[in-house]
Design a protein around this motif. Sequence first.
Motif, short mmCIF file in Angstrom:
data_model
loop_
_atom_site.label_atom_id
_atom_site.label_comp_id
_atom_site.label_asym_id
_atom_site.label_seq_id
_atom_site.Cartn_x
_atom_site.Cartn_y
_atom_site.Cartn_z
N GLU A 1 72.68 63.36 54.71
CA GLU A 1 71.31 64.01 54.98
C GLU A 1 70.98 65.22 54.56
O GLU A 1 70.34 65.51 53.64
CB GLU A 1 71.00 63.58 56.60
CG GLU A 1 69.66 64.34 56.76
CD GLU A 1 68.70 63.20 56.72
OE1 GLU A 1 68.66 62.09 56.45
OE2 GLU A 1 67.23 63.67 57.04
N PHE B 1 72.86 70.77 59.61
CA PHE B 1 72.29 71.98 60.01
C PHE B 1 72.06 72.89 59.03
O PHE B 1 71.12 73.60 58.65
CB PHE B 1 72.75 72.57 61.19
CG PHE B 1 72.94 72.12 62.75
CD1 PHE B 1 71.49 72.25 63.25
CD2 PHE B 1 73.61 71.15 63.34
CE1 PHE B 1 71.17 71.95 64.33
CE2 PHE B 1 73.13 70.76 64.53
CZ PHE B 1 71.98 70.96 65.06
N LEU B 2 72.92 73.13 58.13
CA LEU B 2 73.15 74.24 57.35
C LEU B 2 72.52 73.86 56.15
O LEU B 2 71.70 75.00 55.87
CB LEU B 2 74.75 74.34 56.93
CG LEU B 2 75.24 75.31 55.94
CD1 LEU B 2 75.04 76.72 56.79
CD2 LEU B 2 76.67 75.19 55.37
N GLY C 1 68.91 74.70 57.34
CA GLY C 1 68.53 76.20 57.35
C GLY C 1 68.54 76.88 56.10
O GLY C 1 67.58 77.66 55.90
N LEU C 2 69.58 76.62 55.43
CA LEU C 2 69.71 77.28 54.10
C LEU C 2 68.35 76.90 53.06
O LEU C 2 67.84 78.02 52.49
CB LEU C 2 71.09 76.80 53.44
CG LEU C 2 71.40 77.91 52.55
CD1 LEU C 2 71.76 79.24 53.14
CD2 LEU C 2 72.73 77.39 51.97
N ILE D 1 65.48 75.91 53.66
CA ILE D 1 64.23 76.32 54.14
C ILE D 1 64.02 77.98 54.06
O ILE D 1 63.16 78.49 53.69
CB ILE D 1 63.84 76.02 55.60
CG1 ILE D 1 63.73 74.44 55.66
CG2 ILE D 1 62.35 76.40 55.92
CD1 ILE D 1 62.61 73.51 54.79
N PHE D 2 65.23 78.48 54.39
CA PHE D 2 65.61 80.13 54.55
C PHE D 2 65.12 80.40 52.83
O PHE D 2 64.53 81.33 52.82
CB PHE D 2 66.77 80.14 54.88
CG PHE D 2 67.13 81.93 54.89
CD1 PHE D 2 66.78 82.77 55.80
CD2 PHE D 2 67.91 82.25 53.91
CE1 PHE D 2 67.11 84.10 55.72
CE2 PHE D 2 68.15 83.65 53.67
CZ PHE D 2 67.83 84.62 54.60
N LYS E 1 61.59 79.81 51.81
CA LYS E 1 60.65 81.07 52.26
C LYS E 1 61.01 82.33 51.53
O LYS E 1 60.07 83.14 51.24
CB LYS E 1 61.02 81.36 53.85
CG LYS E 1 60.15 80.36 54.57
CD LYS E 1 60.16 80.50 55.99
CE LYS E 1 59.66 79.23 56.92
NZ LYS E 1 60.01 79.59 58.40
N GLN F 1 60.03 71.35 54.70
CA GLN F 1 60.81 71.03 55.73
C GLN F 1 60.95 69.65 56.00
O GLN F 1 62.10 69.02 56.37
CB GLN F 1 60.38 71.67 57.22
CG GLN F 1 61.39 71.81 58.26
CD GLN F 1 60.91 72.83 59.03
OE1 GLN F 1 59.67 73.35 58.93
NE2 GLN F 1 61.70 73.45 59.91
N SER G 1 63.65 63.54 55.57
CA SER G 1 63.80 63.31 57.15
C SER G 1 64.29 61.93 57.27
O SER G 1 63.57 60.96 57.39
CB SER G 1 62.32 63.61 57.81
OG SER G 1 61.28 62.67 57.10
N GLY G 2 65.38 61.86 57.19
CA GLY G 2 65.92 60.48 57.78
C GLY G 2 66.44 59.44 56.58
O GLY G 2 67.17 58.84 56.66
#
Lengths: 320, 351
Positions: free
Chosen positions: A42, A107-108, A111-112, A114-115, A118, A231, A235-236
């Motif tokens: 994912e 997770f990474l 986070g990465l 979307i970070f 932005k 984001q 998703s899935g």
Amino acid sequence: MDFFDILALIVPAAIVSAAPLILTALGGVFSERSGVVNIGLEGLMMFGAFLGAIFTHYGEQWGLGAASPWMSFAVAIVGGALFAVPHAVASISLKADQVVSGVALNFLAAGLSIFLTKKLFDAGQTPDIQERIGKGDIPVLSKIPVIGDLFFSNAYSTSFVAIFLAFVVWYIIYKTPFGLRLRSVGEHPMAADTMGINVNKTRYISVIIGGAFAGLGGAIYVASIAGNFTQSTISGQGFMALAAMIFGKWHPLGAMGAALFFGLAQSLSITGEQIPLLKDIPDVYLLIAPYVLTILALAGFVGRADAPKASGQPYEKGKR
Amino acid sequence: MNVIKGRLFHMLVPAISVLLGLLIGGIIMLVSDYDPIKAYSALIEGIFGNGYNMGETIRAASPLILSGLAVAFAFRTGLFNIGVEGQLLVGWLASVYVGINFDLPKIIHLPLAVIAGALAGAIWGVLPGILKARFKVHEVITTIMMNYIALYVTNAIIRAYMLAPGERTKDIKESASLASPWLQQLTDFSRLHYGIVVAIIGALIMWFVLWKTTTGYELRAVGFNQHASQYAGISVSKNIILAMAISGAFAGAAGTMEGLGTYQYMTINNAFTGVGFDGIAVSLLGANGSVGIIVAALLFGGLKIGALTMQSTAGVPTELIGIVIALIIFFVASSYLIRWLTNRFTKGGKL
């Protein structure tokens, strides 16, 4: 609406939805056949989607035109391969729990990506890309009566790349020496080691190739279906690809078949409105179908599915 | 031989992991043109700066404690429950359903709603348990699939039967609410609620069940070595099913925190809440123990709440904290690396 009209509506949509799933599932096959569980599909797919969106966008600005998405695919392949490295290091060299490491990778990625989105665009999403993968008729094949209309007209070229690659992966895994080594370290690493196969190296290569496939899957999702990266773009789908891999019994062609089937389920929840019989079935049944089917498949109701024997276990030399 | 081992090492790994995670987070900020010192001071300000922030931190920690307990409880039996997120959603829905549709005095209604949430979570968790015990299906995959089924099914149920304006359910009745005017007033009107009490009771229950009862002994024995347990006459399947049920109950109770405490209703969720997945991080960092989990949950709750201040004052996107949490998980999972590093450092020798 007769039967063929319905097919003409569903089948192309299913093939389009399936392409990213096929590629990501193939990535899973590579990784898991070598004995490394990859819950991180994912995340890999998400990172590929992110790279796909931004590099198609930049490609457009650099004047690459219709070549932009294809350039982004190349970047996503490399990016996905690199992004799989932390998972490979953690689960192969550092003997981390592979499931935990995969979860961390997800997770990474979230986070990465979307970070960075932005940071680059000052917004939660990338700009919409203009140069999407276009629909087109495949020469010659689209002239075949019935089948041509169903499968080869108005189709995305990426879908055929995905299906073609499934056969390539099948050939690599079952017909080449590398494939034999790959399968042997996934089934019985100690025996493979005894035969002089470098277990860890083989696993590294497999996980990294797996990452490249999943990255490509994500980029194709953006270029053919989503159009930008947010984001919730991925998703899935990565987990669905994981499900397709299991449903297809860790076999490249099986995974492709399952991905096509899940693609069908996905496209039904989109096109279902227009089909008389399906109109009355609430969406939710179509949405949960792939997941329920995977559970049933695993429980042995749809034929036994056995994971590669050494999957999930780090290999330690000399340990019995 | 290992110089650092045993208890000290168990505490050292999480501590070093957190530090390494924050350090790399700082490097990422430097590389991407943010000021790490300003950002981290804003983060600390955002956690401890005032009563409101502290209240919100504890509020955010309450469901994290329970979802951490859920992951840890399964882990003690050798199971990996990635389905906490799904169990949390069904627990949330069940507790809100009871909260809306019953008229009872608070002393009955509130416990009933909490129990309904826990029970729903238990049912959602026990299915993968049964599949594992009966058909040898790996629980990691089934629990992931159950997450998606829970997401779509809870949304469909809300749409079909419980919809109120605003894509959500109605508010629960006062008598089922965990909200506490007293705690809110104490913390500059944060959303802090009595859920933290429920969470701490949950941690006590886990400690008691695991370490003070025969059942707990059996559960842990199965977690250590299934074959030995089987040989000793412990039913492995029974314990797998039981562990998943209890784990699911904790996860469902985490859902009641959201339903009866923070929000007082349930929204239609377009994506997962993330609380269930964070539970994996909490449980890992807390070394699967009650006290460790409470500390880890407060840390992650603080990071999440502090990240908001970090974004508003230092301009660093909140996702950076997501990256830091991911790195922490990597490091805890790869404790082999830290063990190697500490041995290198203290002895200059090899492992």
